[in-house]
Design a protein around this motif. Structure first.
Motif, PDB file in Angstrom:
ATOM      1  N   GLY A 158       0.785  -1.214   0.000  1.00  0.00           N
ATOM      2  CA  GLY A 158       0.000   0.000   0.000  1.00  0.00           C
ATOM      3  C   GLY A 158       0.818   1.265   0.000  1.00  0.00           C
ATOM      4  O   GLY A 158       0.302   2.337   0.295  1.00  0.00           O
ATOM      5  N   SER A 159       2.094   1.124  -0.300  1.00  0.00           N
ATOM      6  CA  SER A 159       2.903   2.329  -0.341  1.00  0.00           C
ATOM      7  C   SER A 159       3.807   2.281  -1.563  1.00  0.00           C
ATOM      8  O   SER A 159       3.985   1.235  -2.178  1.00  0.00           O
ATOM      9  N   LYS A 205      -2.357   1.084  -5.334  1.00  0.00           N
ATOM     10  CA  LYS A 205      -1.723   1.035  -4.020  1.00  0.00           C
ATOM     11  C   LYS A 205      -2.739   0.706  -2.948  1.00  0.00           C
ATOM     12  O   LYS A 205      -2.527  -0.181  -2.111  1.00  0.00           O
ATOM     13  N   GLN A 206      -3.829   1.429  -3.000  1.00  0.00           N
ATOM     14  CA  GLN A 206      -4.825   1.260  -1.948  1.00  0.00           C
ATOM     15  C   GLN A 206      -5.636  -0.015  -2.129  1.00  0.00           C
ATOM     16  O   GLN A 206      -5.716  -0.850  -1.225  1.00  0.00           O
ATOM     17  N   ASP A 207      -6.183  -0.181  -3.351  1.00  0.00           N
ATOM     18  CA  ASP A 207      -7.116  -1.286  -3.564  1.00  0.00           C
ATOM     19  C   ASP A 207      -6.452  -2.639  -3.392  1.00  0.00           C
ATOM     20  O   ASP A 207      -7.053  -3.593  -2.910  1.00  0.00           O
ATOM     21  N   ASN A 217      -3.329  -3.170  -2.023  1.00  0.00           N
ATOM     22  CA  ASN A 217      -2.293  -3.201  -0.994  1.00  0.00           C
ATOM     23  C   ASN A 217      -0.930  -3.522  -1.612  1.00  0.00           C
ATOM     24  O   ASN A 217      -0.160  -4.329  -1.119  1.00  0.00           O
TER      25      ASN A 217
END
Lengths: 323, 351, 339, 478
Positions: free
Chosen positions: A35-36, A201-203, A205
């Motif tokens: 996620g980064s 990134k978010q969806d 991870n």
């Protein structure tokens, strides 16, 4: 060590007719978790693409030196048997979106086939299942379903880039390395791609290593930034630290060289040219171009100083400031 | 549809080639007066024959001359000699296009026919046998060895093959054939020096087949010997270039087995340029086989050329051969073009 | 007439009047198709003025630059240099025009003759135009090399280009453009292929030369940020048409055309907050000029698309604010300066 | 880079050095041929059987003897103009010539032949006697000839055998056969009839009967002497020239063909011809190909389309059948071969050069130079040409061997120019007359080797030149 990816003292030199080229020298960094995104920023010839290849163990035949450690999920990668690395790590744990995805596709095979290839070859899924998964991914990266049956040359640059991203995600790897994924694209398409990467990134991870020569573009996506100069990481830290409080003179100069749209200050330039990696300057490799150079710079290579918590910079000035 | 269009475009050049050759034939025959000479000779022969026949009935020499003169005019109209060649020859060309090739002067087909069509067409399979066999062997060796060499760039073997390829360009195929005959047939007496079958030919199918193979061995070896060096070298270079492309790197990054990378991501991509190489080599192979057939007395079209040229030249046969040869070349080229279009999706996509 | 005169300079050096450049491309076996690379551009450049043309791929900006130099046949309209029509010049006049208008190209590796030394490359224009004796040429070439900071000139002069870096080669091509002391230079993406750190340096050099020698510049770029710092005025192009013209700072601060707005929004600034939000971006990709959309060619990607209007008629370029022209129906009503 | 340093660099590379030295060798040999051979060598010598009549037919080169277990006799030619001894007999002066030689082979000579020329007499014709003295001390008269006497309407002095010398092939001459028959009967008491002797005269004269079989002869080695005597009738009569040939089983440097032609001379003459064909055809097709290619790529438009279509078609024509056809119809001539090779040889280069020029145009250099105001001519010759020169030069050198090979192939099919002997033609004669099937390798292998060597010289030069003329491969001077 709980970090997802941990690169320690990675060194990779290759032989040239004139001698060894020190493309990657003693590079260490780590990616905390999914996620980064970590941005690797450097000018052309700074060794940032070689770094990506070194992590992927995709080395040319003329390797002169290759050592260090790369830990991924508790496994050391450099010492792993080639076959095991190929079967267990490549694409499965570490995927690569290369520079200029235009050429990343085999021109005579359909796009869909190439996306599902690692999935089908590994035997993890049947062709139908794989296809459903690929269609899903294509939709996710914003491509119409018929792209699956098209040939690469039938897609525009932006579409190929998206398709390449979809291909990188097919085995759901925790880490994806992206090498200049947007450099050949128009500004409007470039924004679309970075927006897509932010969602990824978010969806999913996903941990992204984003390689670029454009520090402004890196700031658009990355949570952490590493500045590469002449084969070394000269500064690394969170986006805030590096962009708002850059410690290394090179980082400072790089930031000042960006033409700012909304400011009247003219972009500054760094005089001189990056060094030849066959014979990098002694001491700090940036010192011949550095406006703040003083005695120790030419003598000894600066170690990693920590100007702030989690921030690292290789510059003798910091020692002076802190001591 | 998507396959047909680029194929049509590419075939058009070959059709152009065909018509240019036809035009050259007509112009050469016409401008040099060759066609006129041949027709007059034919008429002269026919008149001589008729004079002998008429001598039985007509006694008066003056009347004889009159009758023959009238007959000559009739024949000249019949053969078209009364009109200039540029009216006559296009019609001849049209006739030739329908494969009506006339009659041979001295040459005969194996079963005695003097129709040029029979003589030439029974040779075509023999030529094709030699040509396709050597082409397939050369391509196979080229692909296997070329792909292998690409992985050992700069090795002594690699340099040796490059040198060998360069030397191959300097060696006439037919001379290699002659050397092989000298060494393998005359000195060592291992293989037959020429022909397609022993005399008398075996009658049983299987011995007959092996006899053919034994006779084909030397010509095929000759053709392969001269062309496999360049073939390996060019395929090696193509493969090497493709192996350095980004998509191959990605295929490896995908963790695919090396064999799959080589087969699907290098060799498969190399297929279209390899076919192009074959197309360029084809004209050379055809020419090479004309001469090699001559050397080995292989009863194909090439040997027919030699037979038609040696001794009393057989004009009709030579004209027809050139025509059929071009036709054959054009047809094979179009087949290869189709293969190319099929192999390379980039060509299919034109709009 | 008065409505479409987006220029205030009374005595422009270069005038482009409704310039159209159409190419025909072969299609299939016999067919051909017309590409409207530049489709009616009017633009004046004053002596010593730097004008930037900004646009994405396919916008026709490069073709416009070539048209301004008479390097491409103009299908319709006129290009004038000091009130003379460039396209109608005799061969002799054409050559004289070439002495006063020069070009700098994008690719520093391809635009320099690899078979000529740096000296020969820079001296080439002098040789072509038969200017000066050997010693005069020598002096001028060294001066030009010195001016572009290729120092020491004596050392650089003897080198073949394969020994020069990208940045050095680009300076070489600037020196080649400079040696004839032109009044007008078209610079087509001169910095896009050099590194970030030397990019600013090259731009600063160009700017310095422009001011020192009072050269009018047509700076062609896809990067509106460099345009803003280099040029006095910015011209935004989309699919062969100008959609906005204005003072550089004005266009950036107050973009009026939805396309310009999107272009500006897409420029990443080194701001750590960016990563946390989706930035506004245009949908789709820049269309190819082969099949340009009807009406306002931007309408399929426009957020402010007005159905029944934008796809039917083409908006004219109107002076919406002083010296700020926009071709968009959104601003047609507020056309205060329309006479 | 100047010529001298380019040349030095050429010599430094392996293929370059090999190619340059071979080329120097070939050029020297070609120069020698041009100076030493008549230009009409083909018609005046090669195709003239009279020249070769005294040579053995289809024999291998002399240097093969040391490689054999049983050496073959060397070819010997004895010639004399002034008599060696002059005696005066009752009938008149006797001029004699003695030709001693050592014979050391187990094979008999392939033939014996004598030639008389320029016989001069005032009234009565002279008599010529030829004897053979053997190492066993035996001597026999093998030939006797009375020069043709005066015709009725003729007045002296008489000149005989001036334009056409009298040549007698002794091995098959009836008189010699009879002499041999008598010799065997008298000396060895061996009586054979004419049929048994015919064809074996040489064996009998240079051997002794051996073993039980009547017709077996063992070679007799040792010192022999040929004695030619001309019995003249009056002072002032003379025999201008005598020539005696002991036919060898080997000949010269390269052996002979079935007509007795000295293959070494034919091969030598073939060299300048091959170089000429290669160089002229390559120069012409390269010049045409390059200029059309530049024009097509640089000028563009209709001219481009026309050139492109045309060269596409020409490049794809299967040349050999058409060459065969045209040469057959028009008639074989070296010039016609060159013209046709050029006519079909330019197109590949045109296509290549065109695409290179197009590539260069896209690469901004041409546009950059145009924007400086350069004329078309300057752009084409000062900027485009130097960039394609490396390629063109390499192609020029590559084109030469293919022209040489093409001519050889056509000659091999019997379509060579009969007035100019070439290597291909020599091979063709060897092949057509069946020389290959009886193993006449010296007739078949050397001409092929000559072709290969010449073609290879060009190939090596091309390989050596390529890195020098290509600046991208040029090493930076450091």
């Amino acid at each position: 060590m709980t970090s997802l990816l941990d690169v320690r003292d990675l060194t990779f030199h290759y032989a040239d007719r004139a001698g060894p080229v020190r493309a990657v020298d003693n590079v260490s960094f780590s990616l905390a978790s999914g996620g980064s995104a970590l941005g690797l920023v450097g000018e052309s010839g700074s060794g940032k693409s070689s770094l990506a290849l070194a992590i992927m163990r995709m080395l040319p035949t003329n390797v002169a030196r290759y050592d260090g450690e790369v830990w991924l999920d508790g496994q050391e990668l450099l010492g792993m048997a080639e076959n095991r690395f190929r079967q267990e790590i490549r694409w499965r744990k570490l995927a690569l979106v290369p520079q200029g995805a235009q050429n990343g596709f085999n021109p005579v095979l359909r796009v869909g086939e190439q996306i599902i290839e690692p999935l089908v070859v590994s035997g993890a899924a049947g062709k139908r299942e794989a296809r459903a998964r690929a269609q899903e991914l294509l939709a996710y990266v914003g491509l119409p379903a018929d792209v699956y049956l098209r040939y690469p040359h039938e897609l525009s640059g932006g579409m190929k880039q998206r398709a390449m991203i979809a291909a990188a995600l097919i085995l759901e790897p925790p880490v994806v390395i992206m090498d200049e994924p947007t450099s050949a694209l128009d500004a409007s398409v470039q924004t679309q791609i970075t927006n897509l990467l932010k969602r990824l990134k978010q969806d999913m991870n996903l941990a992204i290593i984003f390689i670029t020569h454009d520090i402004a573009l890196a700031s658009d996506l990355c949570d952490d930034l590493a500045v590469v100069y002449a084969g070394e990481i000269v500064e690394i830290g969170s986006a805030e630290q590096v962009l708002l409080h850059p410690s290394h003179p090179y980082t400072q100069r790089l930031l000042a060289s960006i033409p700012r749209l909304h400011s009247d200050t003219l972009p500054q330039f760094i005089p001189g040219a990056p060094p030849d990696l066959r014979e990098p300057p002694a001491g700090c490799r940036f010192h011949p171009r550095c406006p703040l150079v003083f005695e120790p710079c030419a003598q000894k290579s600066p170690p990693a100083f920590e100007p702030a918590d989690g921030q690292m910079a290789r510059c003798w000035l910091i020692e002076d400031g802190s001591g | 549809m998507s396959l047909l269009r680029p194929l049509l475009v590419r075939s058009l050049t070959m059709v152009g080639v065909f018509f240019v050759v036809l035009l050259m034939l007509v112009l050469t025959l016409g401008l040099t007066g060759f066609s006129d000479r041949i027709l007059s000779a034919t008429i002269g022969e026919q008149l001589r024959a008729e004079r002998t026949a008429l001598a039985e009935t007509i006694r008066d020499p003056d009347e004889m001359e009159k009758v023959l003169e009238k007959r000559r005019e009739e024949l000249e109209i019949f053969y078209g000699l009364s009109t200039p060649w540029y009216y006559r020859l296009p019609r001849t060309a049209l006739r030739v296009l329908t494969l009506d090739l006339g009659e041979a002067r001295t040459l005969r087909s194996f079963d005695g026919s003097n129709r040029v069509f029979d003589i030439v067409t029974e040779r075509v399979p023999n030529s094709m046998l030699l040509l396709t066999t050597s082409l397939i062997i050369t391509a196979t060796i080229g692909i296997i060895a070329g792909a292998y060499l690409a992985t050992r760039q700069g090795s002594w073997l690699d340099r040796f093959v490059s040198g060998f390829a360069a030397v191959s360009f300097a060696v006439p195929t037919w001379w290699i054939g002659i050397l092989l005959i000298l060494i393998l047939s005359i000195q060592l007496r291992i293989l037959p020096s020429g022909g397609m079958y022993s005399t008398p030919p075996p009658t049983q199918p299987l011995p007959r087949f092996f006899d053919l193979v034994a006779h084909a061995l030397l010509p095929v070896i000759t053709l392969v010997l001269v062309s496999f060096g360049p073939s390996i070298y060019s395929i090696r270079t193509i493969t090497l270039n493709i192996a350095q492309e980004d998509h191959v790197k990605i295929a490896r990054a995908k963790g695919l087995p090396e064999s799959r990378v080589r087969l699907r991501h290098i060799l498969r991509v190399a297929a279209p340029p390899i076919v192009t190489g074959l197309m360029f080599g084809l004209a050379g192979s055809l020419s090479g086989s004309i001469l090699v057939e001559t050397v080995f007395n292989w009863q194909g079209m090439g040997r027919l050329y030699y037979d038609a040229l040696a001794g009393t030249p057989d004009e009709n046969v030579i004209v027809a051969l050139t025509f059929i040869f071009t036709l054959m070349y054009v047809v094979i080229r179009i087949v290869l073009e189709a293969l190319y279009v099929f192999l390379d999706p980039r060509v299919r996509y034109t709009d | 007439m008065p409505t479409s005169r987006p220029n205030t300079s009374t005595n422009p050096l270069v005038q482009l009047q409704d310039v159209k450049v159409h190419f025909s491309v072969r299609k299939g076996l016999f067919g051909s198709e017309s590409i409207h690379a530049v489709d009616g551009v009017t633009l004046n450049i004053a002596a010593g003025e730097a004008v930037a043309v900004v646009g994405e791929s396919g916008s026709g900006k490069t073709t416009l630059g070539r048209a301004a130099l008479g390097l491409v046949r103009v299908t319709d309209g006129q290009v004038r240099f000091e009130s003379r029509t460039v396209t109608a010049l005799s061969q002799k006049e054409q050559k004289a025009f070439r002495r006063r208008a020069a070009a700098i190209f994008q690719d520093p590796f391809a635009s320099i003759d690899p078979f000529m030394t740096a000296y020969e490359s820079v001296a080439e224009p002098l040789v072509i135009h038969g200017i000066g004796s050997d010693s005069e040429r020598r002096e001028r070439v060294f001066q030009a090399l010195h001016d572009v900071r290729l120092r020491p000139p004596q050392e650089i002069a003897e080198k073949y280009p394969d020994l020069l870096s990208g940045g050095q080669r680009q300076r070489l091509s600037i020196a080649r453009a400079l040696v004839l002391q032109p009044q007008f230079i078209v610079a087509d993406e001169p910095v896009s292929m050099v590194d970030a750190s030397s990019r600013a340096e090259l731009l600063a050099l160009l700017r310095e030369l422009q001011e020192r020698f009072n050269i009018a510049f047509l700076y062609i770029t896809h990067d509106i940020a460099t345009a803003r710092h280099f040029a006095q005025r910015i011209v935004v192009m989309y699919l062969g048409c100008v959609v906005e013209i204005g003072e550089a700072a004005d266009v950036v601060r107050n973009p009026m055309h939805p396309y310009t707005q999107a272009l500006i929004a897409s420029v990443p600034e080194p701001d750590p907050a960016n990563r946390l939000r989706q930035r506004p971006s245009l949908p789709g990709e820049p269309p190819s000029p082969v099949n340009a959309p009807s009406g306002c060619s931007f309408h399929p990607r426009c957020a402010s698309f007005m159905s029944g209007r934008c796809e039917l008629t083409t908006p004219r370029l109107l002076e919406v604010e002083p010296n700020h022209f926009v071709a968009c129906f959104l601003h047609e009503g507020s056309d205060a300066y329309q006479n | 880079m100047n010529m001298a340093s380019a040349f030095r660099e050429l010599l430094r590379s392996g293929p370059g050095f090999g190619g340059a030295s071979l080329m120097a060798l070939l050029l020297t040999a070609a120069l020698y041929v041009l100076l030493a051979f008549p230009l009409d060598f083909g018609e005046s010598q090669w195709s003239n059987p009279v020249i070769w009549v005294d040579n053995p037919k289809a024999v291998p080169p002399a240097w093969t003897n040391p490689l054999r277990q049983d050496a073959r006799p060397l070819h010997r030619v004895f010639e004399g103009a002034e008599p060696q001894t002059v005696q005066t007999a009752r009938s008149g002066p006797v001029h004699s010539w003695r030709f001693p030689f050592t014979y050391a082979s187990s094979h008999p000579p392939t033939f014996l032949a004598v030639t008389l020329a320029d016989v001069n007499y005032a009234e009565r014709p002279p008599l010529v006697l030829i004897s053979l003295k053997r190492p066993d001390g035996k001597q026999l008269r093998i030939y006797r000839h009375t020069v043709r006497g005066p015709r009725e309407d003729e007045n002296g002095p008489f000149l005989r055998y001036a334009e056409t010398p009298l040549r007698v092939q002794l091995s098959t001459d009836e008189a010699t056969v009879t002499a041999a028959q008598n010799f065997l009967a008298e000396e060895f008491d061996l009586r054979l009839d004419g049929g048994q002797i015919g064809g074996r005269v040489d064996r009998i004269l240079f051997g002794v009967p051996a073993g039980s079989a009547d017709d077996a002869f063992a070679p007799l080695t040792g010192d022999y002497e040929i004695i030619i005597q001309a019995a003249l009738r009056e002072e002032g009569d003379s025999v201008g020239k005598v020539r005696f040939v002991v036919g060898g089983g080997v000949f010269g440097l390269m052996g002979t063909d079935s007509l007795g032609r000295d293959l070494a001379r034919g091969l030598l003459f073939g060299l300048p011809v091959a170089l000429f064909i290669g160089v002229i055809a390559a120069l012409m097709s390269t010049a045409i190909g390059t200029s059309l290619g530049i024009a097509s790529g640089y000028l563009g438009g209709r001219a481009d389309i026309a050139i492109q279509r045309f060269s596409d078609i020409v490049a794809n024509v299967p040349v050999l059948p058409l060459l065969i056809f045209m040469l057959f119809i028009i008639g074989p001539s070296l010039w016609m071969i060159i013209v046709i090779l050029v006519a079909f040889g330019w197109s590949g280069l045109t296509i290549q050069v065109r695409s290179m020029v197009l590539h260069m145009r896209a690469n901004q250099l041409i546009e950059a130079i145009q924007s400086l105001g350069a004329s078309r001519r300057r752009v084409m010759f000062r900027h485009i040409l130097p960039q394609i020169t490396p390629y063109v030069l390499a192609q020029l050198i590559f084109a030469a061997p293919s022209a040489i090979l093409a001519e050889a192939g056509l000659s091999f099919l019997g379509l060579g120019d009969p007035s100019i002997p070439t290597w291909g033609q020599i091979l063709e004669t060897g092949f057509r007359t069946g020389g290959i099937y009886v193993g006449y390798w010296w007739w078949i292998v050397p001409p092929g080797l000559c072709i290969v060597l010449t073609a290879l010289t060009f190939m090596l030069l091309a390989l050596g030149i390529e890195p020098i003329v290509n600046p991208r491969l040029r090493q930076p001077a450091s």
